[in-house]
Design an enzyme around this catalytic site. Structure first.
Site, PDB file in Angstrom:
ATOM      1  N   HIS A 104       1.003  15.119  38.274  1.00 32.10           N
ATOM      2  CA  HIS A 104       0.789  13.802  37.648  1.00 32.10           C
ATOM      3  C   HIS A 104       1.671  12.723  38.277  1.00 32.10           C
ATOM      4  O   HIS A 104       1.924  11.698  37.656  1.00 32.10           O
ATOM      5  CB  HIS A 104       1.031  13.889  36.133  1.00 32.10           C
ATOM      6  CG  HIS A 104       0.001  14.722  35.434  1.00 32.10           C
ATOM      7  ND1 HIS A 104       0.123  15.171  34.136  1.00 32.10           N
ATOM      8  CD2 HIS A 104      -1.202  15.188  35.860  1.00 32.10           C
ATOM      9  CE1 HIS A 104      -0.950  15.879  33.809  1.00 32.10           C
ATOM     10  NE2 HIS A 104      -1.754  15.912  34.841  1.00 32.10           N
ATOM     11  N   GLY A 172       6.008  25.256  28.242  1.00 36.76           N
ATOM     12  CA  GLY A 172       6.245  23.943  27.637  1.00 36.76           C
ATOM     13  C   GLY A 172       5.118  22.956  27.822  1.00 36.76           C
ATOM     14  O   GLY A 172       5.362  21.770  28.004  1.00 36.76           O
ATOM     15  N   THR A 173       3.893  23.451  27.762  1.00 42.08           N
ATOM     16  CA  THR A 173       2.752  22.518  27.818  1.00 42.08           C
ATOM     17  C   THR A 173       1.771  22.830  26.692  1.00 42.08           C
ATOM     18  O   THR A 173       1.562  23.993  26.361  1.00 42.08           O
ATOM     19  CB  THR A 173       2.035  22.560  29.189  1.00 42.08           C
ATOM     20  OG1 THR A 173       0.855  21.757  29.120  1.00 42.08           O
ATOM     21  CG2 THR A 173       1.675  23.953  29.636  1.00 42.08           C
ATOM     22  N   ASN A 198       6.245  28.916  25.048  1.00 43.02           N
ATOM     23  CA  ASN A 198       6.089  27.624  24.371  1.00 43.02           C
ATOM     24  C   ASN A 198       6.656  27.718  22.958  1.00 43.02           C
ATOM     25  O   ASN A 198       6.711  28.793  22.372  1.00 43.02           O
ATOM     26  CB  ASN A 198       4.602  27.247  24.290  1.00 43.02           C
ATOM     27  CG  ASN A 198       4.391  25.735  24.289  1.00 43.02           C
ATOM     28  OD1 ASN A 198       4.707  25.077  25.266  1.00 43.02           O
ATOM     29  ND2 ASN A 198       3.893  25.182  23.202  1.00 43.02           N
ATOM     30  N   ALA A 216      12.113  26.830  25.706  1.00 41.43           N
ATOM     31  CA  ALA A 216      12.150  27.198  27.126  1.00 41.43           C
ATOM     32  C   ALA A 216      13.587  27.416  27.599  1.00 41.43           C
ATOM     33  O   ALA A 216      13.853  28.299  28.416  1.00 41.43           O
ATOM     34  CB  ALA A 216      11.482  26.106  27.958  1.00 41.43           C
TER      35      ALA A 216
HETATM   36  P1  OAD Z   1       2.696  17.828  25.393  1.00 40.98           P
HETATM   37  O1  OAD Z   1       3.568  16.889  24.650  1.00 40.98           O
HETATM   38  O2  OAD Z   1       1.236  17.711  25.199  1.00 40.98           O
HETATM   39  O3  OAD Z   1       3.094  19.328  25.032  1.00 40.98           O
HETATM   40  C1  OAD Z   1       4.420  19.769  25.077  1.00 40.98           C
HETATM   41  C2  OAD Z   1       4.457  21.205  24.572  1.00 40.98           C
HETATM   42  O4  OAD Z   1       5.772  21.678  24.730  1.00 40.98           O
HETATM   43  C3  OAD Z   1       4.065  21.376  23.096  1.00 40.98           C
HETATM   44  O5  OAD Z   1       3.150  22.447  22.955  1.00 40.98           O
HETATM   45  C4  OAD Z   1       5.409  21.702  22.422  1.00 40.98           C
HETATM   46  O6  OAD Z   1       5.265  22.591  21.325  1.00 40.98           O
HETATM   47  C5  OAD Z   1       6.148  22.378  23.548  1.00 40.98           C
HETATM   48  N1  OAD Z   1       7.614  22.262  23.454  1.00 40.98           N
HETATM   49  C6  OAD Z   1       8.368  21.243  22.967  1.00 40.98           C
HETATM   50  N2  OAD Z   1       9.661  21.499  23.124  1.00 40.98           N
HETATM   51  C7  OAD Z   1       9.760  22.719  23.724  1.00 40.98           C
HETATM   52  C8  OAD Z   1      10.844  23.530  24.153  1.00 40.98           C
HETATM   53  N3  OAD Z   1      12.102  23.158  24.013  1.00 40.98           N
HETATM   54  N4  OAD Z   1      10.546  24.718  24.737  1.00 40.98           N
HETATM   55  C9  OAD Z   1       9.268  25.134  24.894  1.00 40.98           C
HETATM   56  N5  OAD Z   1       8.203  24.401  24.506  1.00 40.98           N
HETATM   57  C10 OAD Z   1       8.442  23.210  23.935  1.00 40.98           C
HETATM   58  O7  OAD Z   1       3.092  17.714  26.950  1.00 40.98           O
HETATM   59  P2  OAD Z   1       2.259  18.214  28.216  1.00 40.98           P
HETATM   60  O8  OAD Z   1       1.515  19.449  27.932  1.00 40.98           O
HETATM   61  O9  OAD Z   1       3.194  18.186  29.374  1.00 40.98           O
HETATM   62  O10 OAD Z   1      -0.111  13.184  31.291  1.00 40.98           O
HETATM   63  O11 OAD Z   1       1.229  17.006  28.373  1.00 40.98           O
HETATM   64  C11 OAD Z   1       0.323  17.042  29.443  1.00 40.98           C
HETATM   65  C12 OAD Z   1       0.063  15.650  29.925  1.00 40.98           C
HETATM   66  O12 OAD Z   1      -0.368  14.812  28.830  1.00 40.98           O
HETATM   67  C13 OAD Z   1       1.276  14.918  30.452  1.00 40.98           C
HETATM   68  O13 OAD Z   1       1.562  15.215  31.795  1.00 40.98           O
HETATM   69  C14 OAD Z   1       0.890  13.475  30.295  1.00 40.98           C
HETATM   70  C15 OAD Z   1       0.308  13.532  28.909  1.00 40.98           C
HETATM   71  O14 OAD Z   1      -0.608  12.541  28.585  1.00 40.98           O
HETATM   72  C16 OAD Z   1      -0.239  11.951  31.780  1.00 40.98           C
HETATM   73  O15 OAD Z   1       0.462  11.006  31.415  1.00 40.98           O
HETATM   74  C17 OAD Z   1      -1.296  11.850  32.824  1.00 40.98           C
END
Ligand code: OAD
Length: 230
Positions: A104, A172-173, A198, A216
């Site tokens: 991204h 963490g996604t 996650n 994580a």
């Molecule tokens: P999200 O905010 O959608 O998801 C983050 C995930 O990490 C969630 O499932 C949380 O439960 C988990 N999480 C939070 N803290 C954590 C920790 N300490 N350890 C493990 N897991 C944890 O973020 P992304 O999946 O990265 O794109 O989002 C994908 C894309 O959506 C991003 O790159 C961005 C966004 O819109 C663009 O801006 C193009």
């Protein structure tokens, strides 16, 4: 492959977590689309520049460091280790990861919105919004907005890595944003074993061979240490 959860313990907000997630406080349609930039370039560039400065102040955490350690170990064995990240914060590189695919883009690489010319970011905030380039164009952050294509070279490298790996780890996604979320399925279809780490279950949890729930920063260092020492 990593997402925002990997940087949460560094103090960088995720996108979809209920209270602190960026998309629970801001509407992506106002900030993260080409239309939003056309409508209000000052607002959009200021918002991304504030994120850039905040990320620059944060430090890599134990999860970033564990992934860098795993890569160094793999390199020592002559094995291939590729880190696909959706994160734009550069914390993986600052932790020592070398082979990083920024699916991204990056908050730290701005370019001219018209010509694509890459410009140098100042160490502090740009100050004037939208920032202008040396040739008088309007600068934009080098991130991928909703409705934009991912960078071709990143997609080609990620396709290759996911389609040919033995083990695919998703950390963490929320696994809801495509095409990034599709890499797990690509790896699975190509015969890789799959692991998810996650804090909570995601749509990927039912697909992977193993799913570990937790932070994580706790799980990855322990997992990598066990993998290296076994
Ligand atoms: P999200 O905010 O959608 O998801 C983050 C995930 O990490 C969630 O499932 C949380 O439960 C988990 N999480 C939070 N803290 C954590 C920790 N300490 N350890 C493990 N897991 C944890 O973020 P992304 O999946 O990265 O794109 O989002 C994908 C894309 O959506 C991003 O790159 C961005 C966004 O819109 C663009 O801006 C193009």
């Amino acid at each position: 492959m990593t997402g925002a959860g990997v940087s949460a313990e560094s103090g960088i907000p995720t996108f979809r977590d209920a209270l602190e997630g960026l998309w629970s406080r801001f509407d992506p349609q106002d900030l993260a689309t080409p239309d939003a930039f056309r409508r209000d370039p000052a607002l959009v560039t200021r918002w991304y520049d504030e994120r850039r400065i905040n990320c620059a102040k944060c430090r890599p955490n134990a999860a970033h460091k564990a992934l860098a350690r795993w890569e160094r170990h793999a390199a020592g064995l002559g094995a291939r280790f590729t880190l696909i990240t959706q994160n734009v914060d550069r914390l993986h590189q600052r932790a020592g990861s070398r082979r990083v695919i920024e699916l991204h883009g990056s908050l730290f690489e701005w370019r001219c919105a018209q010509s694509g010319e890459v410009i140098e970011c100042p160490p502090d905030a740009f100050g004037d919004y939208p920032p202008t380039t040396p040739s008088g164009g309007v600068a934009r952050p080098g991130v991928v907005w909703f409705g934009e294509m991912l960078p071709d070279d990143a997609v080609a490298a990620a396709d290759d890595a996911a389609g040919s790996c033995d083990l695919f780890v998703s950390v963490g996604t929320s696994a809801v944003v495509y095409p990034a979320a599709g890499y797990l399925h690509l790896a699975d279809a190509a015969g890789a074993r799959t692991l998810e780490i996650n804090r909570e279950p995601t749509p990927a949890s039912g697909v992977v061979n193993w799913s570990i729930q937790g932070n994580a920063g706790d799980i990855l260092p322990a997992f990598v240490a066990a993998a290296i020492e076994s």
